[in-house]
Structures are given as structure tokens and as C-alpha cells.
Write a protein that holds these residues in place. Structure first.
Motif, PDB file in Angstrom:
ATOM      1  N   HIS A  71       1.630  -4.309 -10.596  1.00 55.25           N
ATOM      2  CA  HIS A  71       0.826  -4.367  -9.375  1.00 55.25           C
ATOM      3  C   HIS A  71       1.522  -5.214  -8.300  1.00 55.25           C
ATOM      4  O   HIS A  71       1.642  -4.807  -7.146  1.00 55.25           O
ATOM      5  CB  HIS A  71      -0.537  -4.957  -9.718  1.00 55.25           C
ATOM      6  CG  HIS A  71      -1.330  -5.409  -8.547  1.00 55.25           C
ATOM      7  ND1 HIS A  71      -1.984  -4.538  -7.714  1.00 55.25           N
ATOM      8  CD2 HIS A  71      -1.557  -6.647  -8.059  1.00 55.25           C
ATOM      9  CE1 HIS A  71      -2.595  -5.229  -6.771  1.00 55.25           C
ATOM     10  NE2 HIS A  71      -2.352  -6.500  -6.952  1.00 55.25           N
ATOM     11  N   LEU A  75       2.822  -4.004  -4.755  1.00 54.47           N
ATOM     12  CA  LEU A  75       2.114  -4.585  -3.619  1.00 54.47           C
ATOM     13  C   LEU A  75       3.084  -5.257  -2.654  1.00 54.47           C
ATOM     14  O   LEU A  75       2.966  -5.111  -1.435  1.00 54.47           O
ATOM     15  CB  LEU A  75       1.072  -5.587  -4.106  1.00 54.47           C
ATOM     16  CG  LEU A  75       0.127  -6.102  -3.039  1.00 54.47           C
ATOM     17  CD1 LEU A  75      -0.733  -4.979  -2.495  1.00 54.47           C
ATOM     18  CD2 LEU A  75      -0.755  -7.192  -3.611  1.00 54.47           C
ATOM     19  N   TRP A  76       4.065  -5.973  -3.186  1.00 57.21           N
ATOM     20  CA  TRP A  76       5.060  -6.613  -2.317  1.00 57.21           C
ATOM     21  C   TRP A  76       5.854  -5.549  -1.555  1.00 57.21           C
ATOM     22  O   TRP A  76       6.222  -5.747  -0.409  1.00 57.21           O
ATOM     23  CB  TRP A  76       5.993  -7.511  -3.126  1.00 57.21           C
ATOM     24  CG  TRP A  76       5.357  -8.804  -3.544  1.00 57.21           C
ATOM     25  CD1 TRP A  76       4.026  -9.096  -3.575  1.00 57.21           C
ATOM     26  CD2 TRP A  76       6.036  -9.977  -3.992  1.00 57.21           C
ATOM     27  NE1 TRP A  76       3.831 -10.370  -4.030  1.00 57.21           N
ATOM     28  CE2 TRP A  76       5.044 -10.942  -4.293  1.00 57.21           C
ATOM     29  CE3 TRP A  76       7.378 -10.303  -4.193  1.00 57.21           C
ATOM     30  CZ2 TRP A  76       5.363 -12.210  -4.767  1.00 57.21           C
ATOM     31  CZ3 TRP A  76       7.688 -11.570  -4.673  1.00 57.21           C
ATOM     32  CH2 TRP A  76       6.699 -12.515  -4.946  1.00 57.21           C
ATOM     33  N   GLU A  79       3.529  -4.415   1.190  1.00 63.69           N
ATOM     34  CA  GLU A  79       3.420  -5.447   2.227  1.00 63.69           C
ATOM     35  C   GLU A  79       4.679  -5.483   3.097  1.00 63.69           C
ATOM     36  O   GLU A  79       4.594  -5.697   4.309  1.00 63.69           O
ATOM     37  CB  GLU A  79       3.160  -6.814   1.588  1.00 63.69           C
ATOM     38  CG  GLU A  79       1.757  -6.937   1.037  1.00 63.69           C
ATOM     39  CD  GLU A  79       1.538  -8.216   0.241  1.00 63.69           C
ATOM     40  OE1 GLU A  79       2.527  -8.887  -0.124  1.00 63.69           O
ATOM     41  OE2 GLU A  79       0.366  -8.545  -0.021  1.00 63.69           O
ATOM     42  N   ARG A  82       4.402  -2.591   5.405  1.00 62.10           N
ATOM     43  CA  ARG A  82       3.393  -2.885   6.434  1.00 62.10           C
ATOM     44  C   ARG A  82       3.966  -3.838   7.484  1.00 62.10           C
ATOM     45  O   ARG A  82       3.749  -3.662   8.678  1.00 62.10           O
ATOM     46  CB  ARG A  82       2.148  -3.498   5.797  1.00 62.10           C
ATOM     47  CG  ARG A  82       1.051  -3.812   6.827  1.00 62.10           C
ATOM     48  CD  ARG A  82      -0.108  -4.535   6.238  1.00 62.10           C
ATOM     49  NE  ARG A  82       0.356  -5.812   5.696  1.00 62.10           N
ATOM     50  CZ  ARG A  82      -0.326  -6.536   4.831  1.00 62.10           C
ATOM     51  NH1 ARG A  82      -1.505  -6.127   4.395  1.00 62.10           N
ATOM     52  NH2 ARG A  82       0.139  -7.677   4.390  1.00 62.10           N
ATOM     53  N   ARG A  88      -0.152   1.340   6.640  1.00 58.89           N
ATOM     54  CA  ARG A  88      -1.312   0.473   6.430  1.00 58.89           C
ATOM     55  C   ARG A  88      -1.847   0.829   5.058  1.00 58.89           C
ATOM     56  O   ARG A  88      -1.718   1.964   4.616  1.00 58.89           O
ATOM     57  CB  ARG A  88      -2.375   0.721   7.498  1.00 58.89           C
ATOM     58  CG  ARG A  88      -1.922   0.303   8.886  1.00 58.89           C
ATOM     59  CD  ARG A  88      -2.971   0.589   9.936  1.00 58.89           C
ATOM     60  NE  ARG A  88      -4.159  -0.221   9.684  1.00 58.89           N
ATOM     61  CZ  ARG A  88      -5.361   0.061  10.142  1.00 58.89           C
ATOM     62  NH1 ARG A  88      -5.567   1.129  10.881  1.00 58.89           N
ATOM     63  NH2 ARG A  88      -6.389  -0.714   9.878  1.00 58.89           N
ATOM     64  N   ASN A  90      -4.993  -0.256   1.765  1.00 64.06           N
ATOM     65  CA  ASN A  90      -6.255  -0.902   1.411  1.00 64.06           C
ATOM     66  C   ASN A  90      -5.992  -2.049   0.427  1.00 64.06           C
ATOM     67  O   ASN A  90      -5.960  -1.837  -0.782  1.00 64.06           O
ATOM     68  CB  ASN A  90      -7.196   0.144   0.797  1.00 64.06           C
ATOM     69  CG  ASN A  90      -8.528  -0.444   0.391  1.00 64.06           C
ATOM     70  OD1 ASN A  90      -8.762  -1.629   0.500  1.00 64.06           O
ATOM     71  ND2 ASN A  90      -9.400   0.418  -0.091  1.00 64.06           N
ATOM     72  N   GLU A  91      -5.835  -3.261   0.951  1.00 66.61           N
ATOM     73  CA  GLU A  91      -5.552  -4.417   0.084  1.00 66.61           C
ATOM     74  C   GLU A  91      -6.684  -4.668  -0.911  1.00 66.61           C
ATOM     75  O   GLU A  91      -6.435  -4.929  -2.082  1.00 66.61           O
ATOM     76  CB  GLU A  91      -5.329  -5.667   0.924  1.00 66.61           C
ATOM     77  CG  GLU A  91      -4.009  -5.711   1.621  1.00 66.61           C
ATOM     78  CD  GLU A  91      -3.782  -7.029   2.318  1.00 66.61           C
ATOM     79  OE1 GLU A  91      -3.987  -8.085   1.675  1.00 66.61           O
ATOM     80  OE2 GLU A  91      -3.415  -7.008   3.495  1.00 66.61           O
ATOM     81  N   TRP A  94      -6.536  -2.352  -3.862  1.00 60.43           N
ATOM     82  CA  TRP A  94      -5.403  -2.648  -4.741  1.00 60.43           C
ATOM     83  C   TRP A  94      -5.681  -3.858  -5.613  1.00 60.43           C
ATOM     84  O   TRP A  94      -5.378  -3.860  -6.802  1.00 60.43           O
ATOM     85  CB  TRP A  94      -4.134  -2.873  -3.914  1.00 60.43           C
ATOM     86  CG  TRP A  94      -3.442  -1.602  -3.590  1.00 60.43           C
ATOM     87  CD1 TRP A  94      -3.515  -0.895  -2.427  1.00 60.43           C
ATOM     88  CD2 TRP A  94      -2.592  -0.853  -4.459  1.00 60.43           C
ATOM     89  NE1 TRP A  94      -2.756   0.244  -2.514  1.00 60.43           N
ATOM     90  CE2 TRP A  94      -2.183   0.292  -3.749  1.00 60.43           C
ATOM     91  CE3 TRP A  94      -2.141  -1.040  -5.759  1.00 60.43           C
ATOM     92  CZ2 TRP A  94      -1.327   1.239  -4.307  1.00 60.43           C
ATOM     93  CZ3 TRP A  94      -1.290  -0.099  -6.311  1.00 60.43           C
ATOM     94  CH2 TRP A  94      -0.903   1.024  -5.588  1.00 60.43           C
ATOM     95  N   TYR A  95      -6.242  -4.913  -5.035  1.00 61.03           N
ATOM     96  CA  TYR A  95      -6.514  -6.117  -5.825  1.00 61.03           C
ATOM     97  C   TYR A  95      -7.678  -5.910  -6.785  1.00 61.03           C
ATOM     98  O   TYR A  95      -7.658  -6.401  -7.901  1.00 61.03           O
ATOM     99  CB  TYR A  95      -6.780  -7.300  -4.901  1.00 61.03           C
ATOM    100  CG  TYR A  95      -5.523  -7.787  -4.235  1.00 61.03           C
ATOM    101  CD1 TYR A  95      -4.498  -8.340  -4.982  1.00 61.03           C
ATOM    102  CD2 TYR A  95      -5.347  -7.648  -2.874  1.00 61.03           C
ATOM    103  CE1 TYR A  95      -3.329  -8.754  -4.384  1.00 61.03           C
ATOM    104  CE2 TYR A  95      -4.179  -8.065  -2.261  1.00 61.03           C
ATOM    105  CZ  TYR A  95      -3.170  -8.623  -3.022  1.00 61.03           C
ATOM    106  OH  TYR A  95      -2.016  -9.025  -2.423  1.00 61.03           O
ATOM    107  N   THR A 138       0.529 -13.165  -6.801  1.00 59.62           N
ATOM    108  CA  THR A 138       0.675 -11.829  -6.213  1.00 59.62           C
ATOM    109  C   THR A 138       0.385 -11.854  -4.716  1.00 59.62           C
ATOM    110  O   THR A 138       0.932 -11.053  -3.969  1.00 59.62           O
ATOM    111  CB  THR A 138      -0.244 -10.777  -6.884  1.00 59.62           C
ATOM    112  OG1 THR A 138      -1.601 -11.126  -6.671  1.00 59.62           O
ATOM    113  CG2 THR A 138       0.057 -10.637  -8.359  1.00 59.62           C
ATOM    114  N   ARG A 139      -0.455 -12.797  -4.283  1.00 54.10           N
ATOM    115  CA  ARG A 139      -0.777 -12.915  -2.859  1.00 54.10           C
ATOM    116  C   ARG A 139       0.199 -13.834  -2.119  1.00 54.10           C
ATOM    117  O   ARG A 139       0.087 -14.009  -0.922  1.00 54.10           O
ATOM    118  CB  ARG A 139      -2.200 -13.472  -2.674  1.00 54.10           C
ATOM    119  CG  ARG A 139      -3.312 -12.600  -3.241  1.00 54.10           C
ATOM    120  CD  ARG A 139      -3.338 -11.181  -2.710  1.00 54.10           C
ATOM    121  NE  ARG A 139      -3.368 -11.082  -1.274  1.00 54.10           N
ATOM    122  CZ  ARG A 139      -4.440 -10.825  -0.553  1.00 54.10           C
ATOM    123  NH1 ARG A 139      -5.603 -10.624  -1.138  1.00 54.10           N
ATOM    124  NH2 ARG A 139      -4.362 -10.746   0.750  1.00 54.10           N
TER     125      ARG A 139
END
Length: 196
Positions: A71, A75-76, A79, A82, A88, A90-91, A94-95, A138-139
Motif C-alpha cells: 500500500h 501510495l507514494w 502522491e 499528484r 488526483r 481518493n486518499e 486508499w487508507y 505511510t503518510r
């Protein structure tokens, strides 16, 4: 542990996992996606080590780490795209999916664990904190690092008890690396605020 006729001593699994974790943190300092590859590589030896020792929550944690690893890597990537203005996404969605899967695995391993043994409570504390720290990682939130230091402290006590000596010693190295990572990420956040 015997795998396909090959006997792997716990120390070999312990060393293999530890080496991968050390390399992964080097890349995490710079927020490089290579972190996820090395982190994921550590999961198999640790999963086998904990499975052989009957540490169900720690074995289950390796599975949740794999979910977070896949994930986090993707996700990175999203990002970065983006940030370049290419997409764009949907964060929240995903989380949410990753958290739901991780919590289900965590609940399953808790059910398998006998809490009459006080050391399983220590294992529970370490796993709970590690899930929180991994989510923050992850964030790319700087506060993930001090949570990892607390995880290292709790795990050091647990690994002393279980006799996983490489993992025990590794907790002190990881805690020091986490303090350095915390400093680096706070500086990054300060620069981002200054440029905003």
C-alpha cells in the motif's frame, strides 16, 4: 525451522530480517520508495521466526506490514504523480482499505493468543504501537519516528525474554536511527511550511 527439507536456525532468520530492516531505514530517512522493498524483504524471515516460536501476534504483524508495504509503495507513487499534477486520487479510500484489512488480521491474531501469559500482553502492546507507527510512516508524518522508538523499547524487553538476541540488539540501533529520522523529517516539515 524446517522449510522444504532445509533447516533454518532461528539466528539465521533473525539476522536476515535485521539486515533488511537496517537497509530499509537508511532509505526511509530520505523518503525514498526503495524503503518499501527492503522493508517487505524483511517480512518473510521474521514471519517464519515468529511462526516457529508461536508468537502469533508478531507473525500476524508481518502480514499487516506486507499490506502496508504494498500500500505504502503504491501510495507514494500516486502522491508523486499528484505532486507533478498528473492525477488526483481518493486518499481516504486508499487508507481505509488497508486499515480495515490490517485490523482484521490483528483481531484474528489476538483471538489466537493466550493472554494468560503476561508476555503476550507485552507482545500486544508492541504490535498495537507498531500498527499506529506504520500508518504514520505511510503518510510520511514525522511523529511516526518517536512512536517507533517506543515500539523498539517494548520490543527490546520482549525479545530479551524470548532470547532473540539479534532482534534485541537491533532495537537499540533502530531507536537511534529513528531519532535521527525524526530530526530529518521535522526539518523537512519546517522547510515545507517555510515554502508554503
Amino acid at each position: 525451522m524446517n522449510i522444504l527439507g532445509l533447516t533454518l536456525p532461528p539466528l539465521a532468520l533473525d539476522l536476515a530480517g535485521g539486515l533488511c530492516v537496517l537497509v530499509s531505514l537508511y532509505y526511509l530517512w530520505g523518503k525514498a520508495s526503495t524503503y518499501w522493498h527492503w522493508s517487505n524483504a524483511s517480512l518473510l524471515p521474521y514471519f517464519l521466526l515468529f511462526l516457529a516460536g508461536g508468537q502469533w501476534m508478531l507473525a500476524g504483524l508481518q502480514v499487516t506490514y506486507l499490506l502496508f508495504g504494498i500500500h505504502g509503495l503504491y501510495l507514494w507513487h500516486l502522491e508523486a504523480r499528484r505532486a507533478r499534477g498528473e492525477i488526483r486520487f481518493n486518499e481516504a479510500g486508499w487508507y481505509g482499505v488497508t486499515w480495515a484489512a490490517s485490523l482484521l488480521i490483528f483481531a484474528y491474531t489476538v483471538v489466537l493468543t493466550d493472554f494468560a501469559d503476561v508476555w503476550n500482553g507485552v507482545q500486544f502492546a508492541a504490535v498495537t504501537l507498531a500498527l499506529v507507527a506504520n500508518f504514520a510512516t505511510t503518510r510520511r508524518w514525522a511523529w511516526a519516528w518517536p512512536v517507533w522508538v517506543v515500539v523498539n523499547a517494548v520490543q527490546a524487553v520482549y525479545f530479551w525474554h524470548t532470547g532473540y538476541w539479534v532482534l534485541f540488539g537491533l532495537q537499540f540501533i533502530l531507536a537511534a536511527m529513528s531519532l535521527y529520522g525524526w530530526k530529518q523529517w521535522r526539518q523537512d516539515e519546517a522547510r515545507e511550511v517555510a515554502f508554503a
